[in-house]
Write a protein that holds these residues in place. Structure first.
Motif: not given
Length: 260
Positions: A131, A166, A168, A186, A197, A199, A222, A233, A235
């Protein structure tokens, strides 16, 4: 007594008559023995006469020979023209065939490139990546501590200086983009394989709900929003969009070919 000649046209003896008389004279002279001196001039004159009479036949033969020569030349020219036309047709056919083959080859190459491009794109869309490019895990999965309400870390933290891009990790569709409480700003993405997923702690968001994303596409920047002690980050990998369905994100990425 006087004698008169009958009136009318009078012509000298014909050539045939003269020849007959000459022959008769020669015969008479031969019987009298007087031929030695007279025969030669008479025969020479007759030979001259035959030579003149034969001139017409010679001209006919010469004309026929000339006509044959002209016909032969015309036939040769026709053959040459036919051969030239045949060569031209053969050359045109050869060029047309060469062009057809070149076009077919160009089409094959073009189609091969298109197939290769489609295959490369298919692989790219099915691929996964980090990411944050070149980053590493700074806090592991299920690490214990009072920082987390559940008592353990539900994801991993990737090192990311403030303002880092950041992206995908794979192909999917955004199902959440906004404030997430302790996660701060987020993004949650439903991946093409049915997993999810997340972030977190982003300083800004670049996507919206319903938007399709591809591997490496930027989704935010970020930061340190929400329950965070500094820029990084957060994740997560999940089986659903909801909190508590988390799975090991490192194992998740490694299973999809990402070197973590």
């Amino acid at each position: 007594m006087a004698f008169t000649r009958a009136t009318g046209k009078h012509r000298g003896p014909s050539r045939l008559s003269r020849r007959g008389a000459g022959i008769a004279g020669v015969a008479t002279l031969a019987t009298t023995g007087v031929i030695g001196t007279l025969a030669s001039p008479a025969l020479a004159a007759d030979a001259d006469t035959r030579s003149v009479e034969d001139t017409g036949l010679t001209q006919v033969v010469a004309a026929d020979a000339l006509a044959d020569t002209i016909d032969a030349q015309a036939a040769a020219q026709e053959r040459e023209a036919a051969e030239a036309e045949a060569r031209a047709k053969a050359e045109a056919k050869r060029k047309a065939e060469a062009k057809r083959k070149a076009e077919a080859r160009a089409k094959e190459i073009r189609e091969a490139k298109e197939r290769a491009a489609r295959e490369a794109e298919r692989k790219r869309l099915n691929s996964f990546q980090l990411p944050v490019a070149g980053s590493y895990v700074s806090t592991g999965y299920q690490t214990g501590g009072s920082l987390w309400s559940s008592g353990s870390h539900s994801g991993v933290d990737f090192h990311a200086a403030y303002g880092s891009t950041v992206v995908s990790v794979g192909t999917g569709t955004v199902v959440e983009a906004g404030w997430g409480g302790a996660y701060g700003n987020n993004v949650v993405i439903r991946m093409h394989d049915g997993t999810y997923t997340q972030y977190g702690h982003l300083s800004s968001i670049s996507v919206s709900v319903g938007q399709s994303v591809t591997p490496g596409q930027q989704i935010g920047i970020s930061g340190s929003t929400g329950n965070s002690t500094g820029p990084h980050l957060h994740f997560e990998a999940r089986t659903s969009a909801e909190y508590g369905s988390d799975i090991n994100p490192v194992a998740y990425l490694r299973a999809r070919g990402v070197n973590v």
